[in-house]
Design an enzyme around this catalytic site. Structure first.
Site, PDB file in Angstrom:
ATOM      1  N   LYS A 227       0.831  -1.207   0.000  1.00 37.95           N
ATOM      2  CA  LYS A 227       0.000   0.000   0.000  1.00 37.95           C
ATOM      3  C   LYS A 227       0.867   1.258   0.000  1.00 37.95           C
ATOM      4  O   LYS A 227       0.510   2.271  -0.611  1.00 37.95           O
ATOM      5  CB  LYS A 227      -0.923  -0.011   1.224  1.00 37.95           C
TER       6      LYS A 227
ATOM      7  N   GLU B  73       0.635   6.777  -6.694  1.00 37.05           N
ATOM      8  CA  GLU B  73      -0.492   7.713  -6.741  1.00 37.05           C
ATOM      9  C   GLU B  73       0.004   9.159  -6.715  1.00 37.05           C
ATOM     10  O   GLU B  73      -0.502  10.012  -7.452  1.00 37.05           O
ATOM     11  CB  GLU B  73      -1.399   7.425  -5.549  1.00 37.05           C
TER      12      GLU B  73
END
Length: 290
Positions: free
Chosen positions: A163, A170
């Site tokens: 993550k 991102e």
């Protein structure tokens, strides 16, 4: 399946709704009594049948304290899932402490934001096979329908590590769209900037959900005039760059996007002041006084 869920904020509350819609029994606890199903952690555990699965979905700053309060209330055979944005290096010591009590530990990276209730959550989990299997019905109901959206990435820490890298990527993707937006805005040629982004949503290699969300933001405010150009970071971008340094991985885009966020918080950049002073000193270039 029965699940205890601690933390019913934007993510946790929507997760509870999605799981209940899938037929699971979810008992939630939150500091806000108006949305909580239990009056305390003790009450929460009392409402669950052993062996229990308890998902902790609280801000990273209070995860450790929450798990420390939770551990004495649990029994051997129970499993704790941390679905917050914890640093991966915290997972090993946490799993060791819980393991000494016979309690399993799974770290879960969760992506989906406020849209997860509707679209499903991408899940990256780390932990022992038997502990992941114990919670698998929950994972199956939270993930999007179909082949993708879930991975048992490895042992303890792997979920949060995956993550972390996801969030680093991102950062870079968002900043690329942001730079393109600024260039289009400043161009004397392009008259319909929101229209350009709409045209990219189908048939181009740069289409993505982030692009769809930027298009949505531009529909609401075509020049983003109501926003201030200030961007926080929640830690994962920094951790990604730290890992790149540790492992000697060149990370030009993600590190630049992280530093750009730092720059966004400066009203008047001291570094740019120093550059202006130097240009004036060596070349007599004009300076702009504050």
């Amino acid at each position: 399946m029965q699940l205890g869920l601690i933390g019913l904020g934007k993510m946790g509350g929507n997760m509870r709704d999605r799981l209940r819609e899938a037929g699971h029994e979810v008992v939630g606890f939150d500091q806000n009594p108006e949305i909580s199903d239990a009056t305390s952690l003790d009450d929460l555990i009392g409402k669950l049948s052993a062996p229990r699965v308890v998902w902790v979905m609280v801000p990273a700053g209070v995860t450790e304290a929450t798990i420390d309060q939770l551990a004495p209330l649990l029994s051997a055979g129970d499993v704790v899932i941390d679905g917050g944005n914890s640093r991966f290096s915290d997972d090993g010591p946490r799993a060791e402490r819980l393991g000494a009590l016979g309690i399993g530990y799974v770290d879960a990276g969760v992506s989906g934001g406020v849209w997860g209730k509707q679209n499903g959550y991408a899940l990256m989990v780390g932990g022992a096979d038997e502990h992941v299997a114990q919670a698998m019905p929950i994972f199956e109901s939270l993930k999007p329908e179909g082949e993708f959206g879930f991975v048992h990435a490895g042992g303890v820490g792997a979920g949060h590590y995956a993550k972390m890298v996801h969030n680093g990527i991102e950062y870079g993707l968002m900043h690329a769209y942001a730079e393109g937006y600024e260039l289009l805005e400043k161009s004397e040629f392009v008259k319909d900037v929101p229209g350009v982004f709409k045209s990219w949503r189908e048939g181009t290699v740069v289409r993505s959900w982030l692009l769809d969300l930027l298009d949505r933001a531009l529909d609401e405010d075509p020049t983003l005039a109501s926003l201030r150009g200030y961007a926080d970071d929640t830690g994962e971008g920094r951790w990604t760059v730290e890992e790149a340094i540790r492992l000697a991985v060149p990370m030009h885009v993600i590190s630049a996007s992280l530093f750009a966020r730092f720059e966004s918080r400066q009203e008047d950049s001291p570094a740019m002041k120093a550059i202006a002073a130097l240009r004036n000193q060596f070349g007599g270039h004009a300076i702009h006084k504050s």
